[in-house]
Design an enzyme around this catalytic site. Structure first.
Site, PDB file in Angstrom:
ATOM      1  N   SER A 142      -3.200   0.567  -8.686  1.00 11.02           N
ATOM      2  CA  SER A 142      -2.083   0.668  -7.740  1.00 11.02           C
ATOM      3  C   SER A 142      -1.047  -0.372  -8.125  1.00 11.02           C
ATOM      4  O   SER A 142      -1.356  -1.339  -8.836  1.00 11.02           O
ATOM      5  CB  SER A 142      -2.596   0.375  -6.328  1.00 11.02           C
ATOM      6  OG  SER A 142      -1.539   0.208  -5.412  1.00 11.02           O
ATOM      7  N   TYR A 155      -7.695  -4.227  -0.059  1.00 12.18           N
ATOM      8  CA  TYR A 155      -7.125  -3.268  -1.011  1.00 12.18           C
ATOM      9  C   TYR A 155      -6.512  -3.989  -2.207  1.00 12.18           C
ATOM     10  O   TYR A 155      -6.758  -3.616  -3.363  1.00 12.18           O
ATOM     11  CB  TYR A 155      -6.076  -2.425  -0.280  1.00 12.18           C
ATOM     12  CG  TYR A 155      -5.546  -1.240  -1.054  1.00 12.18           C
ATOM     13  CD1 TYR A 155      -6.180   0.001  -0.993  1.00 12.18           C
ATOM     14  CD2 TYR A 155      -4.397  -1.352  -1.832  1.00 12.18           C
ATOM     15  CE1 TYR A 155      -5.687   1.099  -1.679  1.00 12.18           C
ATOM     16  CE2 TYR A 155      -3.890  -0.261  -2.528  1.00 12.18           C
ATOM     17  CZ  TYR A 155      -4.537   0.960  -2.453  1.00 12.18           C
ATOM     18  OH  TYR A 155      -4.042   2.040  -3.145  1.00 12.18           O
TER      19      TYR A 155
HETATM   20  P1  NAD Z   1      -6.384  10.491  -0.362  1.00 16.51           P
HETATM   21  O1  NAD Z   1      -6.858   9.907   0.918  1.00 16.51           O
HETATM   22  O2  NAD Z   1      -5.461  11.654  -0.365  1.00 16.51           O
HETATM   23  O3  NAD Z   1      -7.625  10.891  -1.279  1.00 16.51           O
HETATM   24  C1  NAD Z   1      -8.727  10.055  -1.413  1.00 16.51           C
HETATM   25  C2  NAD Z   1      -9.879  10.837  -1.971  1.00 16.51           C
HETATM   26  O4  NAD Z   1     -11.017   9.993  -2.043  1.00 16.51           O
HETATM   27  C3  NAD Z   1     -10.269  12.030  -1.094  1.00 16.51           C
HETATM   28  O5  NAD Z   1     -10.717  13.087  -1.914  1.00 16.51           O
HETATM   29  C4  NAD Z   1     -11.422  11.450  -0.281  1.00 16.51           C
HETATM   30  O6  NAD Z   1     -12.305  12.443   0.225  1.00 16.51           O
HETATM   31  C5  NAD Z   1     -12.076  10.594  -1.336  1.00 16.51           C
HETATM   32  N1  NAD Z   1     -12.949   9.575  -0.775  1.00 16.51           N
HETATM   33  C6  NAD Z   1     -12.696   8.649   0.180  1.00 16.51           C
HETATM   34  N2  NAD Z   1     -13.785   7.922   0.429  1.00 16.51           N
HETATM   35  C7  NAD Z   1     -14.764   8.394  -0.386  1.00 16.51           C
HETATM   36  C8  NAD Z   1     -16.127   8.061  -0.595  1.00 16.51           C
HETATM   37  N3  NAD Z   1     -16.741   7.093   0.112  1.00 16.51           N
HETATM   38  N4  NAD Z   1     -16.826   8.775  -1.502  1.00 16.51           N
HETATM   39  C9  NAD Z   1     -16.255   9.784  -2.195  1.00 16.51           C
HETATM   40  N5  NAD Z   1     -14.968  10.127  -2.042  1.00 16.51           N
HETATM   41  C10 NAD Z   1     -14.241   9.447  -1.152  1.00 16.51           C
HETATM   42  O7  NAD Z   1      -5.769   9.246  -1.151  1.00 16.51           O
HETATM   43  P2  NAD Z   1      -4.784   9.165  -2.425  1.00 16.51           P
HETATM   44  O8  NAD Z   1      -3.517   8.587  -1.922  1.00 16.51           O
HETATM   45  O9  NAD Z   1      -4.777  10.394  -3.208  1.00 16.51           O
HETATM   46  O10 NAD Z   1      -5.513   7.997  -3.222  1.00 16.51           O
HETATM   47  C11 NAD Z   1      -6.231   8.204  -4.419  1.00 16.51           C
HETATM   48  C12 NAD Z   1      -6.290   6.895  -5.186  1.00 16.51           C
HETATM   49  O11 NAD Z   1      -4.960   6.503  -5.529  1.00 16.51           O
HETATM   50  C13 NAD Z   1      -6.885   5.738  -4.393  1.00 16.51           C
HETATM   51  O12 NAD Z   1      -7.666   4.937  -5.241  1.00 16.51           O
HETATM   52  C14 NAD Z   1      -5.661   4.996  -3.933  1.00 16.51           C
HETATM   53  O13 NAD Z   1      -5.938   3.644  -3.693  1.00 16.51           O
HETATM   54  C15 NAD Z   1      -4.752   5.181  -5.127  1.00 16.51           C
HETATM   55  N6  NAD Z   1      -3.337   4.969  -4.846  1.00 16.51           N
HETATM   56  C16 NAD Z   1      -2.672   5.738  -3.944  1.00 16.51           C
HETATM   57  C17 NAD Z   1      -1.323   5.504  -3.735  1.00 16.51           C
HETATM   58  C18 NAD Z   1      -0.520   6.315  -2.779  1.00 16.51           C
HETATM   59  O14 NAD Z   1       0.650   5.967  -2.532  1.00 16.51           O
HETATM   60  N7  NAD Z   1      -1.028   7.393  -2.234  1.00 16.51           N
HETATM   61  C19 NAD Z   1      -0.661   4.487  -4.432  1.00 16.51           C
HETATM   62  C20 NAD Z   1      -1.371   3.735  -5.340  1.00 16.51           C
HETATM   63  C21 NAD Z   1      -2.713   3.979  -5.544  1.00 16.51           C
END
Ligand code: NAD
Length: 260
Positions: A142, A155
């Site tokens: 991130s 985080y």
């Molecule tokens: P999201 O909530 O849409 O998706 C998260 C996914 O992880 C889902 O499929 C959920 O079911 C799964 N998950 C959660 N807990 C779990 C567990 N205990 N076991 C198995 N699966 C689990 O989130 P996102 O925004 O797509 O985030 C995905 C990644 O990207 C994360 O690591 C997040 O930190 C990172 N990220 C997101 C952003 C953003 O702006 N959305 C920015 C930087 C980094």
């Protein structure tokens, strides 16, 4: 093309992980998807990827907060497909509170899913990758792996940890056909971020579009979200032969967030 290659994408029932799964499947990779959600919805996603791209797609419901289940996720993919070539450590959760109010249980959960799961999956995948002398480990860190924000202690600590772990993985595999890199997205409009937008709207008594703008304006100079599809394309590049010497890098896709 990734025909004949096998990918595991954690947390791919939603958001960024689903975008990455689509980009890899579009290039012919067989896939294991993972994550939580309504079983019927997940089956629709699995079948949709398989039908759209003509690839084999398995679903594994491993809970990535549990080390044994993380390792079993990799083992099951190896058992089913015979190999794991591309490991995308994407599953992640967020929790927002000042340090002194941060529930210890939430700290442990964020560290377990966002950081420790990356370690366990990497450890489980490396022996097979080393035996075949090929692998692509792509860790979704991130902007918060590079800089901090208030109220996101767990985080930010976890994501900085992922960036560090990625560098160690790259060094330990430097003389092999295995690469390890981190992708550092800024704001991507997924359920994880929608929750934060809704919280801003409620807290400040503003509309959802106003809250969206406020969230972007605070951090992301482009004032626009990156998309799961764009993150997917970057992951596909890192998985390609063209990226063979991209190693231990942390690649930002953040609308100039960390350029400031
Ligand atoms: P999201 O909530 O849409 O998706 C998260 C996914 O992880 C889902 O499929 C959920 O079911 C799964 N998950 C959660 N807990 C779990 C567990 N205990 N076991 C198995 N699966 C689990 O989130 P996102 O925004 O797509 O985030 C995905 C990644 O990207 C994360 O690591 C997040 O930190 C990172 N990220 C997101 C952003 C953003 O702006 N959305 C920015 C930087 C980094």
């Amino acid at each position: 093309s990734f025909k004949g290659k096998v990918a595991v994408v954690s947390g791919s029932t939603s958001g960024i992980g689903l975008g990455i799964a689509g980009a890899l499947a579009a290039r012919g990779a067989a896939l294991t998807i993972n994550g939580f959600g309504d079983p019927a919805e997940i089956e629709k996603i699995r079948q949709g990827l398989a039908d759209t791209y003509g690839v084999e797609v398995a679903y594994d419901g491993a809970d990535l907060s549990k080390p044994d289940q993380v390792r079993a996720l990799v083992a099951a993919a190896e058992a089913r497909f015979g190999r794991v070539d591309i490991l995308v450590n994407n599953a992640g959760i967020q929790f927002v509170a000042p340090i002194e109010d941060f529930p210890a249980e939430r700290w442990d959960a964020v560290i377990a899913i966002n950081l420790s799961a990356v370690f366990h999956a990497t450890a489980a995948a490396l022996p097979g990758m080393k035996a075949r002398n090929f692998g692509r480990i792509i860790n979704i860190a991130s902007a918060h792996g590079l800089v901090a924000s208030a109220n996101k202690a767990a985080y930010v600590a976890a994501k900085h940890g992922v960036v560090g772990l990625t560098k160690v993985t790259a060094l330990e595999t430097a003389r092999t056909g295995i690469t390890a890199n981190a992708i550092c997205p800024g704001w991507v409009l997924t359920p994880l971020v929608q929750k934060q937008i809704d919280a801003i709207a409620a807290r400040d008594g503003i509309t959802e579009p106003e809250a969206r703008h406020k969230l972007l304006a605070e951090k992301q100079p482009s004032l626009d979200f990156a998309t799961p599809e764009q993150i997917g394309e970057l992951a596909a590049y890192l998985a390609s032969d063209a990226a063979a010497q991209v190693r231990g890098a942390s690649i930002s896709i953040d609308g100039a967030w960390t350029a400031q």
